[in-house]
Design a protein around this motif. Sequence first.
Motif, short mmCIF file in Angstrom:
data_model
loop_
_atom_site.label_atom_id
_atom_site.label_comp_id
_atom_site.label_asym_id
_atom_site.label_seq_id
_atom_site.Cartn_x
_atom_site.Cartn_y
_atom_site.Cartn_z
N ASP A 75 2.08 40.69 15.74
CA ASP A 75 1.89 41.94 16.48
C ASP A 75 0.58 41.95 17.27
O ASP A 75 0.29 42.91 17.99
CB ASP A 75 1.99 43.16 15.57
N GLY A 76 -0.21 40.88 17.15
CA GLY A 76 -1.42 40.73 17.95
C GLY A 76 -2.54 41.70 17.63
O GLY A 76 -3.43 41.90 18.45
N ASN A 77 -2.54 42.27 16.43
CA ASN A 77 -3.56 43.27 16.11
C ASN A 77 -4.82 42.69 15.47
O ASN A 77 -5.73 43.42 15.09
CB ASN A 77 -2.98 44.38 15.22
N GLY A 78 -4.88 41.36 15.33
CA GLY A 78 -6.06 40.73 14.77
C GLY A 78 -6.11 40.71 13.25
O GLY A 78 -7.10 40.30 12.67
N VAL A 79 -5.01 41.14 12.61
CA VAL A 79 -4.93 41.17 11.15
C VAL A 79 -3.56 40.65 10.73
O VAL A 79 -2.54 41.04 11.31
CB VAL A 79 -5.13 42.61 10.61
N ILE A 80 -3.54 39.78 9.73
CA ILE A 80 -2.28 39.29 9.18
C ILE A 80 -1.87 40.22 8.05
O ILE A 80 -2.59 40.34 7.05
CB ILE A 80 -2.42 37.84 8.65
N ASP A 81 -0.74 40.88 8.21
CA ASP A 81 -0.26 41.76 7.15
C ASP A 81 0.60 40.95 6.18
O ASP A 81 0.81 39.75 6.37
CB ASP A 81 0.48 42.97 7.71
N VAL A 82 1.10 41.60 5.15
CA VAL A 82 1.83 40.89 4.10
C VAL A 82 3.09 40.22 4.64
O VAL A 82 3.43 39.10 4.25
CB VAL A 82 2.12 41.81 2.89
N LYS A 83 3.78 40.85 5.56
CA LYS A 83 5.00 40.26 6.12
C LYS A 83 4.65 39.00 6.92
O LYS A 83 5.31 37.97 6.80
CB LYS A 83 5.71 41.29 7.00
N GLU A 84 3.61 39.08 7.73
CA GLU A 84 3.17 37.92 8.51
C GLU A 84 2.68 36.80 7.57
O GLU A 84 2.92 35.62 7.82
CB GLU A 84 2.07 38.32 9.49
N PHE A 85 2.01 37.18 6.48
CA PHE A 85 1.51 36.22 5.50
C PHE A 85 2.66 35.48 4.83
O PHE A 85 2.64 34.24 4.73
CB PHE A 85 0.67 36.97 4.45
N ILE A 86 3.66 36.20 4.38
CA ILE A 86 4.80 35.57 3.71
C ILE A 86 5.54 34.66 4.68
O ILE A 86 5.96 33.56 4.32
CB ILE A 86 5.72 36.63 3.07
N THR A 87 5.67 35.09 5.93
CA THR A 87 6.30 34.25 6.95
C THR A 87 5.50 32.97 7.15
O THR A 87 6.07 31.88 7.26
CB THR A 87 6.42 35.02 8.28
N ALA A 88 4.18 33.08 7.19
CA ALA A 88 3.31 31.91 7.36
C ALA A 88 3.49 30.94 6.19
O ALA A 88 3.61 29.72 6.40
CB ALA A 88 1.85 32.35 7.48
N LEU A 89 3.49 31.47 4.98
CA LEU A 89 3.66 30.60 3.81
C LEU A 89 5.01 29.90 3.82
O LEU A 89 5.12 28.72 3.50
CB LEU A 89 3.49 31.40 2.52
N TYR A 90 6.04 30.64 4.19
CA TYR A 90 7.36 30.04 4.29
C TYR A 90 7.34 28.89 5.30
O TYR A 90 7.83 27.79 5.02
CB TYR A 90 8.40 31.09 4.70
N MET A 91 6.74 29.14 6.46
CA MET A 91 6.70 28.12 7.50
C MET A 91 5.95 26.88 7.02
O MET A 91 6.33 25.76 7.30
CB MET A 91 6.05 28.68 8.76
N MET A 92 4.91 27.09 6.26
CA MET A 92 4.09 25.96 5.80
C MET A 92 4.70 25.22 4.63
O MET A 92 4.35 24.07 4.39
CB MET A 92 2.70 26.45 5.37
N THR A 93 5.58 25.86 3.88
CA THR A 93 6.06 25.23 2.65
C THR A 93 7.56 25.02 2.60
O THR A 93 8.01 23.91 2.37
CB THR A 93 5.63 26.06 1.42
N ARG A 94 8.34 26.03 2.79
CA ARG A 94 9.78 25.94 2.53
C ARG A 94 10.66 25.83 3.76
O ARG A 94 11.85 25.55 3.62
CB ARG A 94 10.23 27.15 1.72
N ALA A 95 10.11 26.04 4.92
CA ALA A 95 10.93 25.96 6.13
C ALA A 95 11.43 24.53 6.32
O ALA A 95 10.75 23.58 5.95
CB ALA A 95 10.12 26.39 7.35
N PRO A 96 12.62 24.38 6.89
CA PRO A 96 13.09 23.03 7.20
C PRO A 96 12.11 22.34 8.15
O PRO A 96 11.43 22.98 8.94
CB PRO A 96 14.44 23.27 7.89
N THR A 97 12.07 21.03 8.07
CA THR A 97 11.13 20.26 8.89
C THR A 97 11.26 20.59 10.37
O THR A 97 10.25 20.71 11.07
CB THR A 97 11.33 18.75 8.64
N SER A 98 12.47 20.79 10.86
CA SER A 98 12.64 21.09 12.30
C SER A 98 11.96 22.39 12.68
O SER A 98 11.37 22.50 13.76
CB SER A 98 14.12 21.13 12.67
N GLU A 99 11.98 23.39 11.79
CA GLU A 99 11.28 24.65 12.07
C GLU A 99 9.77 24.43 12.06
O GLU A 99 9.05 25.00 12.87
CB GLU A 99 11.64 25.73 11.04
#
Length: 185
Positions: A75-99
């Motif tokens: 959302d570009g507000n300069g703060v990572i909220d819990v939803k953005e945080f969980i998405t980031a963790l997913y991307m770094m750990t459990r997302a398929p390699t192509s993602e």
Amino acid sequence: MGNSKLSKEEKEEIMNKTKYTSGDIEQLTKDFKVAAASDKKAGFSQEEFIKFFKVRFNEWDEASMVRMFKLFDSDGNGVIDVKEFITALYMMTRAPTSEKLGFLFDLFDSDKSGYLENGEIEKLVNVVVSCSYAMGYTTSEAIDYVYSITSIKISRDEFIKSASQSDKFVRMICFYDNPSKQLLY
């Protein structure tokens, strides 16, 4: 703005997109609250985000970490909220390699042209060299390898296709799949 709570709908949306369980999301929310509390404000500031993720990406330079923060701050507000945080963790750990590779491409496509070009590829090479050095590869091996899967100009789809065919490259950038799916991050 820096929200540390999820609505029922947001939780269900995250579960559908990430395959995290309800229990996983509750644990991640608790971890988020602890990790993001150092400045007494709701959410991760850029500094807190970098400090948290620097553990996993300790070879990445500050500029790359700042770009990563900006990508996850949807959302570009300069703060990572819990939803953005969980998405980031997913991307770094459990997302398929192509993602993960798509994310990596977006991270380095700084002009948002849809292509990685000379300067952007050079920045990618610097990160790969740093990561691969920590894994025992020589600098020349890493540089040669990155240039073997890219060209002077490469599109997002071409990059994902080329890079995903290389276990070595995926290991070099620490974006390997977590087949056990046991760790949340």
